[in-house]
Design an enzyme around this catalytic site. Sequence first.
Site, PDB file in Angstrom:
ATOM      1  N   CYS A   1       0.831  -1.209   0.000  1.00 17.92           N
ATOM      2  CA  CYS A   1       0.000   0.000   0.000  1.00 17.92           C
ATOM      3  C   CYS A   1       0.869   1.265   0.000  1.00 17.92           C
ATOM      4  CB  CYS A   1      -0.912  -0.061   1.228  1.00 17.92           C
ATOM      5  SG  CYS A   1      -1.713   1.481   1.665  1.00 17.92           S
TER       6      CYS A   1
ATOM      7  N   CYS B   1       0.099   3.875   2.684  1.00 16.46           N
ATOM      8  CA  CYS B   1       0.512   3.357   4.001  1.00 16.46           C
ATOM      9  C   CYS B   1       1.983   3.690   4.255  1.00 16.46           C
ATOM     10  CB  CYS B   1       0.326   1.842   4.069  1.00 16.46           C
ATOM     11  SG  CYS B   1      -1.384   1.310   3.898  1.00 16.46           S
TER      12      CYS B   1
END
Length: 108
Positions: free
Chosen positions: A31, A34
């Site tokens: 991600c 993230c």
Amino acid sequence: MEVTKITNDNFEEEVLKSTVPVVLDFWADWCGPCKMQSPIIEEAAEAMGDRVKFGKVNVDEEAALALKYQIMSIPTLVVMKDGIFKGKAIGLQNMEAINQLVADAIKE
């Protein structure tokens, strides 16, 4: 203050029994946002010191926790206080938003 890796095994001890509010960062290796959230979380943990605990939950490794807290997209930050769910923020959060999330959880 260090950011703790949260797993199903240490969740009760680190989160539910914590004497201070806990901010959980639900994330995954793949991600992009993230990865951008991570240094902000570390900065927040440093700034808030012992008043707030920060933990990271890898949704790929801890699917049961992600399911339990209805994590549909990542990054998602969840605030717990006294073992009780107090708030959630979905998507990349800046320092100000994290501070507000924690402040809202504490004043309830």
